[in-house]
Design an enzyme around this catalytic site. Sequence first.
Site, PDB file in Angstrom:
ATOM      1  N   TYR A 142       0.817  -1.205   0.000  1.00 57.11           N
ATOM      2  CA  TYR A 142       0.000   0.000   0.000  1.00 57.11           C
ATOM      3  C   TYR A 142       0.855   1.263   0.000  1.00 57.11           C
ATOM      4  O   TYR A 142       0.408   2.327  -0.442  1.00 57.11           O
ATOM      5  CB  TYR A 142      -0.943   0.012   1.207  1.00 57.11           C
ATOM      6  CG  TYR A 142      -2.087  -0.969   1.126  1.00 57.11           C
ATOM      7  CD1 TYR A 142      -2.097  -2.000   0.183  1.00 57.11           C
ATOM      8  CD2 TYR A 142      -3.157  -0.887   2.001  1.00 57.11           C
ATOM      9  CE1 TYR A 142      -3.142  -2.893   0.123  1.00 57.11           C
ATOM     10  CE2 TYR A 142      -4.210  -1.780   1.946  1.00 57.11           C
ATOM     11  CZ  TYR A 142      -4.208  -2.780   0.998  1.00 57.11           C
ATOM     12  OH  TYR A 142      -5.241  -3.673   0.940  1.00 57.11           O
ATOM     13  N   LYS A 187       3.500 -15.445   3.714  1.00 57.69           N
ATOM     14  CA  LYS A 187       3.631 -16.274   2.509  1.00 57.69           C
ATOM     15  C   LYS A 187       5.124 -16.512   2.287  1.00 57.69           C
ATOM     16  O   LYS A 187       5.695 -16.214   1.231  1.00 57.69           O
ATOM     17  CB  LYS A 187       2.987 -15.567   1.313  1.00 57.69           C
ATOM     18  CG  LYS A 187       2.830 -16.468   0.079  1.00 57.69           C
ATOM     19  CD  LYS A 187       1.881 -17.623   0.299  1.00 57.69           C
ATOM     20  CE  LYS A 187       1.683 -18.406  -1.006  1.00 57.69           C
ATOM     21  NZ  LYS A 187       0.940 -19.658  -0.784  1.00 57.69           N
ATOM     22  N   ASP A 219      -2.791 -18.441   2.508  1.00 55.36           N
ATOM     23  CA  ASP A 219      -3.848 -19.219   1.867  1.00 55.36           C
ATOM     24  C   ASP A 219      -4.451 -20.225   2.850  1.00 55.36           C
ATOM     25  O   ASP A 219      -5.682 -20.386   2.914  1.00 55.36           O
ATOM     26  CB  ASP A 219      -3.345 -19.916   0.595  1.00 55.36           C
ATOM     27  CG  ASP A 219      -1.928 -20.443   0.716  1.00 55.36           C
ATOM     28  OD1 ASP A 219      -1.299 -20.278   1.780  1.00 55.36           O
ATOM     29  OD2 ASP A 219      -1.435 -21.029  -0.266  1.00 55.36           O
ATOM     30  N   ASP A 243      -5.701  -6.784   5.430  1.00 51.70           N
ATOM     31  CA  ASP A 243      -6.881  -6.136   4.866  1.00 51.70           C
ATOM     32  C   ASP A 243      -7.876  -7.182   4.387  1.00 51.70           C
ATOM     33  O   ASP A 243      -9.076  -7.134   4.702  1.00 51.70           O
ATOM     34  CB  ASP A 243      -6.439  -5.229   3.715  1.00 51.70           C
ATOM     35  CG  ASP A 243      -7.551  -4.299   3.237  1.00 51.70           C
ATOM     36  OD1 ASP A 243      -8.650  -4.303   3.832  1.00 51.70           O
ATOM     37  OD2 ASP A 243      -7.325  -3.561   2.266  1.00 51.70           O
ATOM     38  N   ASP A 247     -11.588  -8.602   6.370  1.00 53.33           N
ATOM     39  CA  ASP A 247     -12.889  -8.522   5.707  1.00 53.33           C
ATOM     40  C   ASP A 247     -13.540  -9.905   5.656  1.00 53.33           C
ATOM     41  O   ASP A 247     -14.764 -10.036   5.800  1.00 53.33           O
ATOM     42  CB  ASP A 247     -12.741  -7.967   4.289  1.00 53.33           C
ATOM     43  CG  ASP A 247     -12.601  -6.452   4.275  1.00 53.33           C
ATOM     44  OD1 ASP A 247     -12.643  -5.854   5.369  1.00 53.33           O
ATOM     45  OD2 ASP A 247     -12.442  -5.869   3.184  1.00 53.33           O
TER      46      ASP A 247
END
Length: 353
Positions: A142, A187, A219, A243, A247
């Site tokens: 970001y 990851k 994942d 993020d 959600d």
Amino acid sequence: MNLKIAILAGDGIGPEVMKQGVAVLDAIARKCNHQFEYSEALVGACAIDACGDPYPESTHNVCMEADAVLFAAVGDLRYDNDPTAKIRPETGLLAMRKKLGLFANVRPVATFDCLLHKSPLKEELLRGADFVVIRELTGGMYFGQKHQDNDMAYDTNIYTRPEIERILRVAFDMAMQRKRHLTVVDKANVLASSRLWRQIAKEMEPQYPDVTTDYMFIDNASMRVLTEPRFFDVIVTENTFGDILTDETSCITGSMGLQPSSSLGEHTPLFEPVHGSWPQAAGQNLANPLAEILSAAMLLEHFGLSREGALIREAVNASLDANVRTPEIQTDGAPHYGTQEVGQWIVDYIEKA
């Protein structure tokens, strides 16, 4: 207690849910003999319309002068539907996080027994789920170097040791306050940045011998948050993964309108609902104000007002048990309640308590 609170309602449903959050704070102030002083400021699309900047310097000054920031949401369809826009409402949110040094986003995830049926997940998986996601908020893709033209685009995912150490310390400390179980989500099998996260976390583990620390690829974590939510206590992860993951957790609570959060760091702490601006519903008295109201509870608890925060949570739970709910979580055949009606019910509960 006297508190100066910056009020950033933002866009879409933001002003509507913010009105209820402030009303609940006012009810607490009257009930418990506190004084809350509010300063309103613009952020997001409304700030672009007013002065061409989604986070103007005047807003930053208001935030810096306050003890806390209560924020709602930013976002506007004019920008969502224009991928070539040079300036966006969300840029203001990122700028606010960066300029206030808000590197640690704390998002609690817990179930409400009366709403388990609203989740798409099986009740036996959900009941008793209670964990916290710590999301790094000012680094990663970001904020890394970006480029976009007609043929190529990239976002760089950069993290430094100090950035990783400080967010991991928040997460380890949070785990010490809870069930002493920390899950580091990354990851590391693919990304160099994740391998640095994992390396530093393993270096810090001996400093917290009472915390059980495990590691999980994003994942796998995305799957297990939905299939084994009771496994988790504290999750810590980088900006982009956090993020998306937080959600996803709305499937556990049954609605994003029920999830509050805090953002902590170098300067003024900020408290906000997880949900977005939902511009399609703006002005229709449909938005769930509970995430904003629970964010106000987190604000009070941050300053040691645990009794006041508990009273807000009690009122929220009572409203849900009484079926005083906005449409997305209402039971079939129950009366309709809008944003204002839910907020007023909670205010009345607090005043009568």
